[in-house]
Design an enzyme around this catalytic site. Sequence first.
Site, PDB file in Angstrom:
ATOM      1  N   LYS A  54       0.848  -1.200   0.000  1.00  0.00           N
ATOM      2  CA  LYS A  54       0.000   0.000   0.000  1.00  0.00           C
ATOM      3  C   LYS A  54       0.876   1.240   0.000  1.00  0.00           C
ATOM      4  O   LYS A  54       0.643   2.192  -0.743  1.00  0.00           O
ATOM      5  CB  LYS A  54      -0.930   0.001   1.229  1.00  0.00           C
ATOM      6  CG  LYS A  54      -2.103  -0.955   1.063  1.00  0.00           C
ATOM      7  CD  LYS A  54      -2.867  -1.166   2.348  1.00  0.00           C
ATOM      8  CE  LYS A  54      -3.913  -2.256   2.137  1.00  0.00           C
ATOM      9  NZ  LYS A  54      -4.537  -2.728   3.356  1.00  0.00           N
ATOM     10  N   GLN A  98      -5.127  -1.443   9.527  1.00  0.00           N
ATOM     11  CA  GLN A  98      -5.046  -2.788   8.952  1.00  0.00           C
ATOM     12  C   GLN A  98      -5.690  -3.808   9.892  1.00  0.00           C
ATOM     13  O   GLN A  98      -5.339  -3.882  11.071  1.00  0.00           O
ATOM     14  CB  GLN A  98      -3.561  -3.140   8.708  1.00  0.00           C
ATOM     15  CG  GLN A  98      -3.334  -4.457   8.012  1.00  0.00           C
ATOM     16  CD  GLN A  98      -3.819  -4.477   6.566  1.00  0.00           C
ATOM     17  OE1 GLN A  98      -3.621  -3.530   5.816  1.00  0.00           O
ATOM     18  NE2 GLN A  98      -4.479  -5.558   6.178  1.00  0.00           N
ATOM     19  N   ASP A 121     -11.500   2.824   3.782  1.00  0.00           N
ATOM     20  CA  ASP A 121     -11.905   1.423   3.698  1.00  0.00           C
ATOM     21  C   ASP A 121     -13.425   1.287   3.657  1.00  0.00           C
ATOM     22  O   ASP A 121     -13.952   0.219   3.355  1.00  0.00           O
ATOM     23  CB  ASP A 121     -11.382   0.658   4.930  1.00  0.00           C
ATOM     24  CG  ASP A 121     -10.226  -0.268   4.585  1.00  0.00           C
ATOM     25  OD1 ASP A 121     -10.043  -0.559   3.393  1.00  0.00           O
ATOM     26  OD2 ASP A 121      -9.521  -0.698   5.522  1.00  0.00           O
TER      27      ASP A 121
END
Length: 293
Positions: A54, A98, A121
């Site tokens: 990422k 995460q 997200d």
Amino acid sequence: MTASIIDGKAFAANLKEKVAQKVHILKTEHGLTPGLAVVLVGEDPASQVYVRNKNKSTVAAGMNSFEYLMNDDVSEEELIKKVEELNADPAVHGILVQLPLPKHINEAAVIETIAPQKDVDGFHVINSGLLATGGKGMVPCTPLGCIMMLKDRLGSLSGLDAVVVGRSNIVGKPMAQLLLNESCTVTIAHSRTRNLPEVVGRADIVVAAVGVPELVKGAWIKEGAVVIDVGINRIEKEDGKTKLVGDVEFDKAAKRASAITPVPGGVGPMTIAVLLQNTVTAACRQMGIDEPV
Ligand code: NAD
């Protein structure tokens, strides 16, 4: 019928290129450099690889990447404090924590701390609510990538029968919602579904997000259906080495479907590309700038 392969790698490369062009315009015309902050707790090797990728992709797209590594004994309060700092930081337009988090931390509490407009997200309840009610929120990356590939392949999805296998908050439910928003007739199948082969066999579009290697058999697929395989499962081969397989029995499904995503190289690469796109969208909305097309 032999399916054409939906090349997620090529699709993702294309999307990343578009994102980089948008970032260039934002920098040169508006003095805005979108920034993505990723918080990783603990040393899970798979999560470390995701976070590294990422970071690399964010920088390659011309954006600022901020990475925060925290020990796996970090307290929930400390993690929440970090998220609050990032909420208040004007250089950060997207925040991603995460998952999974260590057991002693309440994941939902952490996610609900992320400012919804920075929640790239799309897991915050405000964003799932906006998705469900047709509002303008942040949409989870993996299902959004699947919809992009489906629309690229099929054009309009209106009226098609879609079956999503799996009902997680991260993939299954938002995927079903996105398909509904495209006017599909949507069925969500899950571990309690009766006669899964028959349910899958009705579908023009099958999205498998189960996490069970090759659970969806090729013989279940309707001739000509489009199959999106979200699953990423590492299995052991006869020679003791391992390989990645999806949730769909690929070789047999490919003989019946009109198009199918492979694993690896299908949905996986799209997820990061969409994350970058979501960060650009978030930055533009926060700064009140029309997103470049
Ligand atoms: P999850 O474990 O949270 O959810 C799995 C779902 O599958 C559950 O809703 C469950 O009801 C359903 N299920 C389990 N067994 C079943 C059965 N026998 N029949 C029908 N349904 C069954 O998983 P998740 O987070 O949604 O992830 C699913 C898969 O997608 C995993 O392999 C994961 O690694 C992968 N994934 C990939 C990406 C990507 O970027 N490609 C992103 C997220 C998840």
